[in-house]
Scaffold this active site. Structure first.
Site, PDB file in Angstrom:
ATOM      1  N   ILE A 169      -0.042   5.972  -0.241  1.00 17.55           N
ATOM      2  CA  ILE A 169       0.167   7.067   0.710  1.00 17.55           C
ATOM      3  C   ILE A 169       1.374   7.926   0.334  1.00 17.55           C
ATOM      4  O   ILE A 169       1.833   8.751   1.136  1.00 17.55           O
ATOM      5  CB  ILE A 169       0.308   6.558   2.159  1.00 17.55           C
ATOM      6  CG1 ILE A 169       1.544   5.667   2.315  1.00 17.55           C
ATOM      7  CG2 ILE A 169      -0.947   5.848   2.617  1.00 17.55           C
ATOM      8  CD1 ILE A 169       1.929   5.425   3.765  1.00 17.55           C
TER       9      ILE A 169
ATOM     10  N   THR B 124       0.807  -1.226   0.000  1.00 12.43           N
ATOM     11  CA  THR B 124       0.000   0.000   0.000  1.00 12.43           C
ATOM     12  C   THR B 124       0.837   1.272   0.000  1.00 12.43           C
ATOM     13  O   THR B 124       0.281   2.379   0.044  1.00 12.43           O
ATOM     14  CB  THR B 124      -0.925   0.007   1.224  1.00 12.43           C
ATOM     15  OG1 THR B 124      -0.142  -0.218   2.406  1.00 12.43           O
ATOM     16  CG2 THR B 124      -1.980  -1.091   1.114  1.00 12.43           C
ATOM     17  N   GLU B 125       2.157   1.149  -0.067  1.00 15.03           N
ATOM     18  CA  GLU B 125       3.014   2.330   0.042  1.00 15.03           C
ATOM     19  C   GLU B 125       2.670   3.412  -0.974  1.00 15.03           C
ATOM     20  O   GLU B 125       2.604   4.601  -0.632  1.00 15.03           O
ATOM     21  CB  GLU B 125       4.489   1.920  -0.114  1.00 15.03           C
ATOM     22  CG  GLU B 125       5.058   1.143   1.066  1.00 15.03           C
ATOM     23  CD  GLU B 125       4.859  -0.362   0.947  1.00 15.03           C
ATOM     24  OE1 GLU B 125       5.469  -1.097   1.729  1.00 15.03           O
ATOM     25  OE2 GLU B 125       4.087  -0.784   0.048  1.00 15.03           O
ATOM     26  N   VAL B 126       2.471   3.002  -2.246  1.00 12.40           N
ATOM     27  CA  VAL B 126       2.199   4.011  -3.276  1.00 12.40           C
ATOM     28  C   VAL B 126       0.900   4.755  -3.022  1.00 12.40           C
ATOM     29  O   VAL B 126       0.739   5.893  -3.485  1.00 12.40           O
ATOM     30  CB  VAL B 126       2.165   3.373  -4.688  1.00 12.40           C
ATOM     31  CG1 VAL B 126       3.559   2.965  -5.123  1.00 12.40           C
ATOM     32  CG2 VAL B 126       1.204   2.187  -4.738  1.00 12.40           C
TER      33      VAL B 126
END
Length: 244
Positions: free
Chosen positions: A125, A121-123
């Site tokens: 945020i 999910t990094e991308v």
């Protein structure tokens, strides 16, 4: 409050992430406690293997946005798992997000419930899976990583297994793990350590080569304007400004 508990059954230490209120997010405190527990287990000649598991319905939601660990601390934790003399086995009965997938990749064996879900999910945020790429890139399928790291899509345990993120998935995780743990108990400790060293050599090469650069990249991205917007949006349960 203790965030990591330690128990032992027949020479196997189980380290349980026990912070269900924030979905076992990797806070500075949890990372420190887990590193300390791994150090104790690694020094104990009576320990044949370490199982890493969790309470609640999430193995780990990734970095704690309210109390994130320093990138250097997360790098050190992942390397510690890879370098531990004993095999480290991930037992996953819940969901895994972002940095939690770095923990899985650092483990030698990872088994998850069929119902578990996964996402980088990094991308979403405004950051990148920089530090966790150290154990991920040498072990996982490049095409699968390209899709999931770039899109942030959620995927299931079957896809995670096919991508090399899991050893196996099963309806009953403990039944699936039983022959694996029994096999470790039947193996000579020094032989296990040397075999693990052979199997993790490429992973450690990535740490030696790229850790400094990726630590700096992670710090830069987490301090960026996009990351501030992304993390604020996440905490406020709204879409970030860039969503179209």
């Amino acid at each position: 409050m203790t965030l990591v508990t330690r128990t032992r059954t027949r020479a196997v230490d189980t380290l349980t992430l026990d912070s269900p209120d924030n979905r076992n997010a990797l806070s500075a405190a949890l990372v420190t406690e887990l590193a300390d527990a791994l150090t104790d287990a690694g020094r104990d000649r009576a320990v044949r293997a370490v199982v890493l598991t969790h309470t609640g319905n999430t193995f780990s939601a990734g970095a704690d946005l309210k109390d994130p660990p320093r990138p250097e601390a997360l790098v050190a934790l992942l390397r510690q798992i890879v370098e531990l003399p004993q095999p480290v086995v991930a037992r996953v009965t819940g969901h895994v997000r972002a940095g939690g997938l770095g923990l899985l990749a650092a483990c030698d064996i990872a088994v998850a419930a069929t119902t578990a879900t996964f996402a980088f999910t990094e991308v979403r945020i405004g950051v990148a899976p920089a530090v966790i790429s150290l154990p991920l890139l040498p072990r996982a399928d490049p095409r699968a990583l390209s899709r999931h790291c770039l899109t942030g899509e959620r995927f299931d345990a079957a896809e995670a297994t096919a991508a090399g993120l899991l050893t196996a998935h099963a309806d009953d995780v403990d039944t699936a793990l039983t022959p694996m743990l029994d096999g470790l108990r039947k193996s000579a400790p020094d032989a296990l350590a040397e075999t693990k060293r052979l199997l993790t050599a490429r992973v450690l090469e990535a740490f030696d080569r790229d850790a400094e650069h990726l630590t700096a990249l992670s710090a830069r991205l987490f301090s960026s304007a996009q990351a501030r917007e992304g993390m604020t949006a996440f905490l406020e349960r709204r879409d970030p400004a860039w969503v179209v």
